[in-house]
Design a protein around this motif. Structure first.
Motif, PDB file in Angstrom:
ATOM      1  N   SER A   1      18.495  34.677 -33.275  1.00 37.66           N
ATOM      2  CA  SER A   1      19.680  34.042 -32.698  1.00 37.66           C
ATOM      3  C   SER A   1      19.463  33.867 -31.197  1.00 37.66           C
ATOM      4  N   LEU A   2      20.420  33.218 -30.533  1.00 38.71           N
ATOM      5  CA  LEU A   2      20.272  32.985 -29.106  1.00 38.71           C
ATOM      6  C   LEU A   2      20.371  34.272 -28.291  1.00 38.71           C
ATOM      7  N   LEU A   3      21.157  35.234 -28.745  1.00 36.46           N
ATOM      8  CA  LEU A   3      21.433  36.430 -27.949  1.00 36.46           C
ATOM      9  C   LEU A   3      20.174  37.136 -27.453  1.00 36.46           C
ATOM     10  N   PRO A   4      19.204  37.504 -28.322  1.00 35.96           N
ATOM     11  CA  PRO A   4      18.013  38.171 -27.781  1.00 35.96           C
ATOM     12  C   PRO A   4      17.216  37.283 -26.835  1.00 35.96           C
ATOM     13  N   CYS A   5      17.297  35.966 -27.040  1.00 36.48           N
ATOM     14  CA  CYS A   5      16.609  35.052 -26.128  1.00 36.48           C
ATOM     15  C   CYS A   5      17.251  35.096 -24.746  1.00 36.48           C
ATOM     16  N   VAL A   6      18.575  35.101 -24.692  1.00 39.89           N
ATOM     17  CA  VAL A   6      19.277  35.174 -23.411  1.00 39.89           C
ATOM     18  C   VAL A   6      18.928  36.470 -22.688  1.00 39.89           C
ATOM     19  N   ILE A   7      19.011  37.585 -23.392  1.00 36.06           N
ATOM     20  CA  ILE A   7      18.747  38.885 -22.774  1.00 36.06           C
ATOM     21  C   ILE A   7      17.324  38.948 -22.223  1.00 36.06           C
TER      22      ILE A   7
ATOM     23  N   LEU B   1      26.542  30.385 -28.331  1.00 37.35           N
ATOM     24  CA  LEU B   1      26.945  30.643 -26.957  1.00 37.35           C
ATOM     25  C   LEU B   1      28.077  31.658 -26.889  1.00 37.35           C
ATOM     26  N   GLU B   2      29.004  31.608 -27.825  1.00 36.60           N
ATOM     27  CA  GLU B   2      30.088  32.586 -27.843  1.00 36.60           C
ATOM     28  C   GLU B   2      29.546  34.000 -28.066  1.00 36.60           C
ATOM     29  N   GLU B   3      28.526  34.126 -28.921  1.00 36.44           N
ATOM     30  CA  GLU B   3      27.929  35.438 -29.166  1.00 36.44           C
ATOM     31  C   GLU B   3      27.202  35.959 -27.931  1.00 36.44           C
ATOM     32  N   ALA B   4      26.526  35.048 -27.213  1.00 37.18           N
ATOM     33  CA  ALA B   4      25.705  35.461 -26.072  1.00 37.18           C
ATOM     34  C   ALA B   4      26.505  35.646 -24.791  1.00 37.18           C
ATOM     35  N   LEU B   5      27.657  34.998 -24.688  1.00 36.51           N
ATOM     36  CA  LEU B   5      28.390  34.954 -23.423  1.00 36.51           C
ATOM     37  C   LEU B   5      28.684  36.328 -22.820  1.00 36.51           C
ATOM     38  N   PRO B   6      29.124  37.318 -23.609  1.00 33.73           N
ATOM     39  CA  PRO B   6      29.432  38.617 -22.999  1.00 33.73           C
ATOM     40  C   PRO B   6      28.229  39.307 -22.359  1.00 33.73           C
ATOM     41  N   TYR B   7      27.022  38.892 -22.736  1.00 33.17           N
ATOM     42  CA  TYR B   7      25.808  39.552 -22.249  1.00 33.17           C
ATOM     43  C   TYR B   7      25.070  38.705 -21.206  1.00 33.17           C
ATOM     44  N   ALA B   8      25.565  37.509 -20.955  1.00 30.88           N
ATOM     45  CA  ALA B   8      24.855  36.589 -20.062  1.00 30.88           C
ATOM     46  C   ALA B   8      25.110  36.925 -18.606  1.00 30.88           C
ATOM     47  N   GLN B   9      24.043  36.980 -17.843  1.00 28.76           N
ATOM     48  CA  GLN B   9      24.128  37.166 -16.394  1.00 28.76           C
ATOM     49  C   GLN B   9      23.712  35.894 -15.655  1.00 28.76           C
ATOM     50  N   VAL B  10      23.434  34.844 -16.413  1.00 25.68           N
ATOM     51  CA  VAL B  10      23.077  33.535 -15.848  1.00 25.68           C
ATOM     52  C   VAL B  10      23.931  32.489 -16.562  1.00 25.68           C
ATOM     53  N   PRO B  11      24.052  31.287 -15.998  1.00 26.70           N
ATOM     54  CA  PRO B  11      24.778  30.229 -16.703  1.00 26.70           C
ATOM     55  C   PRO B  11      24.151  29.932 -18.066  1.00 26.70           C
TER      56      PRO B  11
ATOM     57  N   VAL C   1      19.988  29.717 -19.403  1.00 29.94           N
ATOM     58  CA  VAL C   1      19.441  29.773 -20.759  1.00 29.94           C
ATOM     59  C   VAL C   1      20.460  29.136 -21.697  1.00 29.94           C
ATOM     60  N   GLY C   2      19.987  28.521 -22.774  1.00 33.45           N
ATOM     61  CA  GLY C   2      20.937  27.943 -23.718  1.00 33.45           C
ATOM     62  C   GLY C   2      20.278  27.361 -24.937  1.00 33.45           C
TER      63      GLY C   2
END
Length: 231
Positions: free
Chosen positions: A172-178, A202-212, A188-189
């Motif tokens: 999923s996107l989440l580990p990629c964002v982290i 994006l909704e799953e990753a948003l709480p962990y994102a430190q970049v746009p 990242v997106g």
């Protein structure tokens, strides 16, 4: 859009654009008129590994320079992003694709070297930022980011996901964002996906994102099999 303007489906896109710049520049002018602040230079497949299919791997520096210049000429008020695409190969570690034919696999070092060559050419051409897009796996996204960040330019990374919101390697996107934000990505997106898949990831990753986070849906997601056929 370029195929609608006459580009054959099996053409080397970059070569066709350089031979027929008017359709590309008209398209970019329309994006600029619609309010775009950033345009991607049409350098998606202008890395050494992709160009090898056409026997054109020695044109990397020249073609990236010329393609960036076309975009600058078409829309001088816009910022220009240098576009880095997947190599079309499977980057190690191969995981469940371990049994893929040898000619479809490359090492991490080979990927980094190909991306570094193109990234440096794009920097020399004067781009404002770099975008590694349609990345099929975190392995390849890491290789592109490792190479691109050496230029000192901001680097955006977007992952290609299917209708289920999964990359070719099943993530999923989440580990990629982290991972990618920790490596220095400026944003990242996702791209090349349905709007619904983009929103869910994006909704799953948003709480962990430190970049746009970037959403660049195209209306249709590619399955892993389709992605392989596209490459």
């Amino acid at each position: 859009a370029l195929q609608a303007a006459g580009m054959p489906a099996d053409a080397c896109t970059e070569q066709w654009i350089l031979d027929n710049p008017a359709p590309l520049q008209e398209l970019q002018r329309r994006y600029a008129a619609a309010g775009c602040d950033v345009l991607y230079a049409p350098t998606f497949g202008a890395n050494r590994i992709r160009l090898q299919r056409f026997g054109l791997e020695d044109r990397v520096t020249e073609w990236n320079r010329r393609l960036v210049a076309l975009t600058r000429e078409a829309a001088p008020r816009c910022r220009v992003a240098g576009n880095l695409s997947p190599t079309g190969k499977i980057v190690e570690p191969y995981g469940w694709l371990e049994e893929a034919p040898a000619h479809q696999r490359i090492t991490m070092q080979q990927a980094v070297e190909a991306f570094a060559e193109q990234a440096e050419a794009l920097k020399s051409a004067g781009v404002d930022l770099l975008v590694a897009e349609t990345m099929p796996s975190l392995n390849e996204a890491r290789a592109a980011l490792l190479a691109a960040r050496e230029t000192g330019l901001p680097v955006f990374v977007t992952m290609a996901v299917d209708e289920e919101g999964r990359t070719l390697s099943g993530a999923s996107l989440l580990p990629c964002v982290i991972t990618l934000q920790a490596m220095g990505a400026a944003a990242v997106g996702v791209n090349c996906c349905t709007p619904a898949a983009a929103r869910e990831q994006l909704e799953e990753a948003l709480p962990y994102a430190q970049v746009p986070l970037i959403a660049k849906p195209s209306g249709t997601g590619l399955s892993p099999l389709q992605f392989g056929e596209e490459m």
